[in-house]
Scaffold this motif. Structure first.
Motif, PDB file in Angstrom:
ATOM      1  N   SER A   1      47.934  17.596  79.548  1.00  0.00           N
ATOM      2  CA  SER A   1      48.692  18.668  80.204  1.00  0.00           C
ATOM      3  C   SER A   1      49.207  18.218  81.572  1.00  0.00           C
ATOM      4  CB  SER A   1      47.844  19.938  80.332  1.00  0.00           C
ATOM      5  OG  SER A   1      46.796  19.768  81.258  1.00  0.00           O
ATOM      6  N   TYR A   2      48.390  17.446  82.313  1.00  0.00           N
ATOM      7  CA  TYR A   2      48.860  16.937  83.604  1.00  0.00           C
ATOM      8  C   TYR A   2      49.995  15.933  83.433  1.00  0.00           C
ATOM      9  CZ  TYR A   2      45.380  19.287  86.437  1.00  0.00           C
ATOM     10  OH  TYR A   2      44.649  20.245  87.081  1.00  0.00           O
ATOM     11  N   ILE A   3      49.926  15.120  82.397  1.00  0.00           N
ATOM     12  CA  ILE A   3      51.021  14.181  82.139  1.00  0.00           C
ATOM     13  C   ILE A   3      52.301  14.945  81.812  1.00  0.00           C
ATOM     14  CG2 ILE A   3      51.867  12.448  80.491  1.00  0.00           C
ATOM     15  CD1 ILE A   3      48.997  11.314  80.461  1.00  0.00           C
ATOM     16  N   ALA A   4      52.191  15.988  80.995  1.00  0.00           N
ATOM     17  CA  ALA A   4      53.368  16.796  80.654  1.00  0.00           C
ATOM     18  C   ALA A   4      53.957  17.453  81.899  1.00  0.00           C
ATOM     19  CB  ALA A   4      52.997  17.856  79.621  1.00  0.00           C
ATOM     20  N   ILE A   5      53.095  17.970  82.766  1.00  0.00           N
ATOM     21  CA  ILE A   5      53.563  18.581  84.015  1.00  0.00           C
ATOM     22  C   ILE A   5      54.239  17.531  84.889  1.00  0.00           C
ATOM     23  CG2 ILE A   5      52.763  19.576  86.207  1.00  0.00           C
ATOM     24  CD1 ILE A   5      50.665  21.118  84.540  1.00  0.00           C
ATOM     25  N   ALA A   6      53.631  16.358  84.985  1.00  0.00           N
ATOM     26  CA  ALA A   6      54.180  15.289  85.822  1.00  0.00           C
ATOM     27  C   ALA A   6      55.559  14.860  85.342  1.00  0.00           C
ATOM     28  CB  ALA A   6      53.237  14.093  85.839  1.00  0.00           C
ATOM     29  N   LEU A   7      55.706  14.659  84.037  1.00  0.00           N
ATOM     30  CA  LEU A   7      56.993  14.199  83.512  1.00  0.00           C
ATOM     31  C   LEU A   7      58.070  15.273  83.653  1.00  0.00           C
ATOM     32  CD1 LEU A   7      55.761  12.219  80.385  1.00  0.00           C
ATOM     33  CD2 LEU A   7      56.435  11.336  82.643  1.00  0.00           C
ATOM     34  N   ALA A   8      57.683  16.527  83.481  1.00  0.00           N
ATOM     35  CA  ALA A   8      58.650  17.616  83.673  1.00  0.00           C
ATOM     36  C   ALA A   8      59.028  17.728  85.152  1.00  0.00           C
ATOM     37  CB  ALA A   8      58.078  18.931  83.164  1.00  0.00           C
TER      38      ALA A   8
ATOM     39  N   ASP B   1      57.476  16.505  94.316  1.00  0.00           N
ATOM     40  CA  ASP B   1      57.093  15.537  95.342  1.00  0.00           C
ATOM     41  C   ASP B   1      55.830  14.754  94.977  1.00  0.00           C
ATOM     42  OD1 ASP B   1      59.232  16.426  96.811  1.00  0.00           O
ATOM     43  OD2 ASP B   1      58.043  17.628  98.219  1.00  0.00           O
ATOM     44  N   ASN B   2      54.997  15.318  94.109  1.00  0.00           N
ATOM     45  CA  ASN B   2      53.701  14.701  93.786  1.00  0.00           C
ATOM     46  C   ASN B   2      53.558  14.354  92.306  1.00  0.00           C
ATOM     47  OD1 ASN B   2      52.158  14.982  96.427  1.00  0.00           O
ATOM     48  ND2 ASN B   2      52.955  17.043  96.128  1.00  0.00           N
ATOM     49  N   TRP B   3      54.659  14.213  91.595  1.00  0.00           N
ATOM     50  CA  TRP B   3      54.582  14.009  90.151  1.00  0.00           C
ATOM     51  C   TRP B   3      53.814  12.752  89.772  1.00  0.00           C
ATOM     52  CZ3 TRP B   3      56.370   9.965  87.237  1.00  0.00           C
ATOM     53  CH2 TRP B   3      57.257   9.071  87.857  1.00  0.00           C
ATOM     54  N   VAL B   4      53.906  11.710  90.600  1.00  0.00           N
ATOM     55  CA  VAL B   4      53.195  10.459  90.296  1.00  0.00           C
ATOM     56  C   VAL B   4      51.682  10.691  90.323  1.00  0.00           C
ATOM     57  CG1 VAL B   4      52.709   8.107  91.107  1.00  0.00           C
ATOM     58  CG2 VAL B   4      55.047   8.973  91.108  1.00  0.00           C
ATOM     59  N   TRP B   5      51.212  11.482  91.293  1.00  0.00           N
ATOM     60  CA  TRP B   5      49.780  11.764  91.387  1.00  0.00           C
ATOM     61  C   TRP B   5      49.305  12.598  90.201  1.00  0.00           C
ATOM     62  CZ3 TRP B   5      47.262   8.588  94.169  1.00  0.00           C
ATOM     63  CH2 TRP B   5      47.867   8.011  95.269  1.00  0.00           C
ATOM     64  N   PHE B   6      50.123  13.529  89.746  1.00  0.00           N
ATOM     65  CA  PHE B   6      49.782  14.302  88.546  1.00  0.00           C
ATOM     66  C   PHE B   6      49.723  13.387  87.326  1.00  0.00           C
ATOM     67  CE2 PHE B   6      51.166  17.859  91.188  1.00  0.00           C
ATOM     68  CZ  PHE B   6      50.179  18.797  90.917  1.00  0.00           C
ATOM     69  N   LEU B   7      50.631  12.430  87.251  1.00  0.00           N
ATOM     70  CA  LEU B   7      50.650  11.478  86.145  1.00  0.00           C
ATOM     71  C   LEU B   7      49.379  10.619  86.163  1.00  0.00           C
ATOM     72  CD1 LEU B   7      52.298  10.225  83.781  1.00  0.00           C
ATOM     73  CD2 LEU B   7      53.214   8.604  85.458  1.00  0.00           C
ATOM     74  N   ILE B   8      49.017  10.113  87.333  1.00  0.00           N
ATOM     75  CA  ILE B   8      47.799   9.305  87.469  1.00  0.00           C
ATOM     76  C   ILE B   8      46.576  10.129  87.093  1.00  0.00           C
ATOM     77  CG2 ILE B   8      46.294   8.135  89.144  1.00  0.00           C
ATOM     78  CD1 ILE B   8      48.936   7.267  90.588  1.00  0.00           C
ATOM     79  N   LEU B   9      46.507  11.371  87.576  1.00  0.00           N
ATOM     80  CA  LEU B   9      45.391  12.248  87.241  1.00  0.00           C
ATOM     81  C   LEU B   9      45.303  12.439  85.728  1.00  0.00           C
ATOM     82  CD1 LEU B   9      43.091  14.211  87.924  1.00  0.00           C
ATOM     83  CD2 LEU B   9      44.839  15.981  88.262  1.00  0.00           C
ATOM     84  N   GLY B  10      46.439  12.674  85.094  1.00  0.00           N
ATOM     85  CA  GLY B  10      46.457  12.850  83.648  1.00  0.00           C
ATOM     86  C   GLY B  10      45.950  11.634  82.913  1.00  0.00           C
ATOM     87  N   ILE B  11      46.383  10.452  83.345  1.00  0.00           N
ATOM     88  CA  ILE B  11      45.946   9.203  82.706  1.00  0.00           C
ATOM     89  C   ILE B  11      44.440   9.006  82.888  1.00  0.00           C
ATOM     90  CG2 ILE B  11      46.121   6.681  82.820  1.00  0.00           C
ATOM     91  CD1 ILE B  11      49.154   7.155  83.512  1.00  0.00           C
TER      92      ILE B  11
ATOM     93  N   ILE C   1      38.586  17.334  78.097  1.00  0.00           N
ATOM     94  CA  ILE C   1      39.030  16.527  79.236  1.00  0.00           C
ATOM     95  C   ILE C   1      40.328  15.792  78.893  1.00  0.00           C
ATOM     96  CG2 ILE C   1      38.454  14.527  80.691  1.00  0.00           C
ATOM     97  CD1 ILE C   1      35.475  15.473  80.425  1.00  0.00           C
ATOM     98  N   ALA C   2      40.392  15.210  77.701  1.00  0.00           N
ATOM     99  CA  ALA C   2      41.607  14.490  77.292  1.00  0.00           C
ATOM    100  C   ALA C   2      42.809  15.423  77.205  1.00  0.00           C
ATOM    101  CB  ALA C   2      41.376  13.782  75.957  1.00  0.00           C
ATOM    102  N   PHE C   3      42.621  16.620  76.663  1.00  0.00           N
ATOM    103  CA  PHE C   3      43.737  17.569  76.591  1.00  0.00           C
ATOM    104  C   PHE C   3      44.171  18.020  77.982  1.00  0.00           C
ATOM    105  CE2 PHE C   3      43.173  17.793  72.063  1.00  0.00           C
ATOM    106  CZ  PHE C   3      44.458  18.094  71.616  1.00  0.00           C
ATOM    107  N   ASN C   4      43.226  18.159  78.910  1.00  0.00           N
ATOM    108  CA  ASN C   4      43.603  18.449  80.302  1.00  0.00           C
ATOM    109  C   ASN C   4      44.470  17.320  80.843  1.00  0.00           C
ATOM    110  OD1 ASN C   4      42.373  20.951  80.678  1.00  0.00           O
ATOM    111  ND2 ASN C   4      40.427  20.036  81.232  1.00  0.00           N
ATOM    112  N   GLY C   5      44.089  16.097  80.514  1.00  0.00           N
ATOM    113  CA  GLY C   5      44.890  14.945  80.942  1.00  0.00           C
ATOM    114  C   GLY C   5      46.301  14.995  80.391  1.00  0.00           C
TER     115      GLY C   5
END
Length: 189
Positions: A174-181, A17-27, A168-172
């Motif tokens: 990881s959030y992008i990977a979580i968001a896309l999955a 439900d919140n994948w877009v927000w995880f993607l934005i956070l990662g970016i 910080i970049a690697f955390n980002g």
């Protein structure tokens, strides 16, 4: 009574439900990490100042705790630890460049010790698959430590900032990977 630990399906649904927000956070985290690496001295000083504030706040909390247990025989020790943390935090805050120098030496020492222990562990695990990766990791840690030590004090201008930026970049990522999955995951019905 609601269980405090969410179920796997609840986590999957929340992520979906919140994948877009995880993607934005990662970016955002990747951009911040890139800026930290691009301006390593400013990032190093920022890391030092955050540590200084953490020491001051932590020391204040320890002082409050010391007075809460005043009747125990350990009161003076609690209070001395609190005072040391507060004074250390204030000293680092007032002189962040000196704090950055000290933290850089601590980071180098940690890498050196970690590398030595990884090498020793790898040698103990020689009969197991993958031990060479641990050996290589230990070697890299020692190499990084030696690079920091031999470049000191100039290395203090960039080491903490680059390490913080990479983290910080690697955390980002990881959030992008979580968001896309999570985007492609089937929502729980």
């Amino acid at each position: 009574m609601t269980d405090l630990v969410p179920t796997s399906s609840e986590i999957t649904e929340t992520l979906h439900d919140n994948w877009v927000w995880f993607l934005i956070l990662g970016i955002v985290l990747i951009i911040v990490g890139i800026f930290a690496v691009a301006a390593p001295l400013a990032s190093s000083i920022a890391v030092t100042l955050v540590l200084a504030i953490a020491l001051i706040v932590g020391g204040a909390a320890q002082a409050i705790q010391a007075f809460r247990v005043q009747s125990s025989g350990a009161f003076i020790w609690h209070l001395l630890v609190a005072i040391a943390a507060i004074l250390g935090g204030i000293a680092i805050y007032i002189h962040p460049l000196i704090g950055t120098l000290a933290l850089t030496l601590v980071v180098a020492a940690v890498f050196l010790m970690q590398g030595i222990f990884q090498l020793l562990l790898a040698l103990n695990l020689r009969r197991h698959k993958g031990w060479l990766w641990l050996l290589a990791s230990g070697g890299v840690s020692i190499l990084v430590a030696l690079m920091i030590f031999t470049g000191f004090p100039a290395s203090a201008a960039f080491v903490l900032g680059i390490l913080a930026g990479i983290s910080i970049a690697f955390n980002g990522w990881s959030y992008i990977a979580i968001a896309l999955a999570a985007k492609d995951a089937d929502p729980v019905v």
